[in-house]
Design a protein around this motif. Structure first.
Motif, short mmCIF file in Angstrom:
data_model
loop_
_atom_site.label_atom_id
_atom_site.label_comp_id
_atom_site.label_asym_id
_atom_site.label_seq_id
_atom_site.Cartn_x
_atom_site.Cartn_y
_atom_site.Cartn_z
N GLY A 1 21.46 -51.92 -32.88
CA GLY A 1 20.31 -51.56 -32.04
C GLY A 1 20.05 -50.08 -32.07
N SER A 2 19.82 -49.49 -30.89
CA SER A 2 19.52 -48.07 -30.80
C SER A 2 20.07 -47.51 -29.50
CB SER A 2 18.01 -47.83 -30.87
OG SER A 2 17.36 -48.49 -29.79
N ARG A 3 20.29 -46.21 -29.51
CA ARG A 3 20.85 -45.53 -28.34
C ARG A 3 19.85 -44.55 -27.78
NH1 ARG A 3 26.63 -42.24 -27.99
NH2 ARG A 3 26.40 -41.56 -25.82
N ALA A 4 19.76 -44.51 -26.47
CA ALA A 4 18.96 -43.51 -25.76
C ALA A 4 19.81 -42.99 -24.62
CB ALA A 4 17.66 -44.12 -25.24
N GLY A 5 20.41 -41.82 -24.81
CA GLY A 5 21.27 -41.26 -23.78
C GLY A 5 22.52 -42.08 -23.60
N ASP A 6 22.74 -42.59 -22.39
CA ASP A 6 23.94 -43.37 -22.11
C ASP A 6 23.66 -44.86 -22.08
OD1 ASP A 6 22.46 -43.52 -19.81
OD2 ASP A 6 24.07 -42.92 -18.45
N VAL A 7 22.57 -45.29 -22.74
CA VAL A 7 22.22 -46.70 -22.80
C VAL A 7 22.04 -47.12 -24.25
CG1 VAL A 7 20.53 -48.46 -22.18
CG2 VAL A 7 21.13 -46.68 -20.53
N PHE A 8 22.69 -48.23 -24.62
CA PHE A 8 22.54 -48.81 -25.95
C PHE A 8 21.81 -50.13 -25.81
CE2 PHE A 8 23.69 -51.35 -29.62
CZ PHE A 8 23.63 -50.44 -30.67
N THR A 9 20.74 -50.30 -26.60
CA THR A 9 19.97 -51.54 -26.58
C THR A 9 20.34 -52.38 -27.79
OG1 THR A 9 18.12 -50.48 -25.46
CG2 THR A 9 17.68 -52.56 -26.60
N ASP A 10 20.89 -53.56 -27.50
CA ASP A 10 21.24 -54.53 -28.54
C ASP A 10 19.96 -55.29 -28.88
OD1 ASP A 10 22.06 -56.70 -30.06
OD2 ASP A 10 23.70 -57.27 -28.74
N THR A 11 19.37 -54.97 -30.04
CA THR A 11 18.05 -55.53 -30.35
C THR A 11 18.11 -57.01 -30.69
OG1 THR A 11 18.35 -54.73 -32.63
CG2 THR A 11 17.11 -53.33 -31.13
N ARG A 12 19.24 -57.52 -31.14
CA ARG A 12 19.31 -58.94 -31.48
C ARG A 12 19.43 -59.80 -30.22
NH1 ARG A 12 22.70 -61.13 -36.38
NH2 ARG A 12 21.41 -62.90 -35.74
#
Length: 368
Positions: free
Chosen positions: A254-265
């Motif tokens: 996925g992708s990271r924004a600061g202290d949050v990782f978004t699992d795109t699947r």
């Protein structure tokens, strides 16, 4: 120290500098300007899959293969133009290459005689070398009368009888069964500590590398993607390849924004800290995951992911729980076997949970 060498002091290993070593066969680059500093007296393992360049690099250090560029220095002195037999480096091969018509004693003594060692010194040197590998009582036997592990010990004795400051080993345990491999791993590690010399060891077996090494250089397609201690490679891999090659990993992309990782699947978000600032991979080791029956995880964990159990494998004191997430991704957790039934069985909905410090954000590829 060997038992029969009370007057000899442990040797001091030599440092090795690999400076921009390059090797090309036709249109294929085998080694891509490799830089590597091997510390005096350390046990360094070159680890990688077949075709990664690890054996080629070892053979360039040994002098059996000529590099297309770069330099190799031992204790600061270039040996690039020195023939293999004059480099003073010990070498152990995967195939023992023992003389079948000679006794164990004569196999070890052969090199000493060929290099003109005084006859009076040879018996003591051979006895010391065989004692180091616990083969002194089998000196009269021939290779055909020995097990594979015993033959490999003789090959080790033959390599160390000269008391080299560097010992190079190219997958020396590859032909042995698992139990014997594990036994000899400890024997080689003991030998390294007793002799105090520099060991450079090639293997494709990550468990072997973790067990034996002071540091590991992980190679992929002619590059070193990570260099560090076994703990560093396991707990803090540099990229996805390192995470998947060393141990077992659960990978979310996925992708990271600061202290949050978004699992795109799986369309889930997870709290993270540390690791690659712009990483696209989230790694969690199986032993870091907790599994709870139902769709709500226990309190005290920052991250959760729902799944369905696909299999449970009993391993004695531990078990592995294989699950499938909503997106169809397979993940695995390793937990203690519960004393009472916790309801974890195939087909049951569960929740995977982990804390922030249990996961690591990684780059897809290591910097080259």
């Amino acid at each position: 120290m060997p038992k029969n060498a009370n007057t000899q002091e442990p040797l001091t290993g030599a440092s090795i500098e690999v400076d921009r070593i390059r090797k090309v066969y036709g249109s294929t680059t085998i080694l891509n300007d490799i830089d590597l500093d091997i510390r005096a007296g350390e046990f360094l393992t070159l680890l990688g899959a077949s075709g990664s360049g690890k054996s080629t690099l070892l053979n360039i250090i040994a002098g059996f293969i000529k590099a297309d560029g770069g330099d190799v220095r031992v204790d600061g002195k270039s040996i690039t133009s020195v023939p293999a037999h004059k480099r003073g480096l010990g070498m152990v091969f995967q195939h023992y290459a023992l003389f079948p018509h000679m006794s164990v004693y004569d196999n070890v003594a052969y090199g000493l005689r060929r290099h003109g060692f005084p006859k009076a010194e040879i018996p003591g040197l051979v006895a010391d070398a065989l004692e180091m590998v616990e083969m002194g009582h089998l000196g009269k036997r021939r290779p055909a009368e020995l097990s594979g592990g015993q033959q490999q010990r003789v090959a080790l004795a033959r390599a160390v009888v000269f008391r080299p400051r560097v010992l190079l080993m190219d997958e020396p345990l590859g032909a042995l069964d698992k139990m014997l491999r594990e036994q000899l791993q400890l024997e080689i590690r003991r030998l390294h500590k007793e002799m105090g010399i520099t060991f450079v060891f090639v293997t494709h077996d990550q468990e072997e590398a973790l067990t034996m090494s002071d540091r590991i250089a992980l190679l992929e397609k002619g590059d070193i993607v990570q260099l560090g201690t076994p703990e560093e490679l396991y707990d803090a891999p540099s990229c996805r390849y390192a995470a998947e090659f060393i141990g077992v990993s659960n990978i979310m992309t996925g992708s990271r924004a600061g202290d949050v990782f978004t699992d795109t699947r799986n369309q889930t978000t997870h709290k993270v800290s540390g690791g690659a600032a712009d990483g696209t991979v989230l790694m969690v080791r199986p032993e870091r995951l907790r599994v709870s029956a139902g769709q709500v995880g226990p309190a005290g964990h920052e991250n959760a992911l729902p799944a369905i159990v696909s299999d449970c494998v009993y391993l004695g004191s531990d078990r592995t729980v294989h699950v499938r997430t909503a997106s169809g991704e397979e993940m695995v957790a390793r937990t203690e076997v519960p004393r009472t039934d916790d309801g974890i069985q195939p087909g049951v909905p569960v929740t995977l949970t982990w804390n922030i410090e249990d996961a690591r954000v990684l780059a897809e590829e290591a910097a080259r």
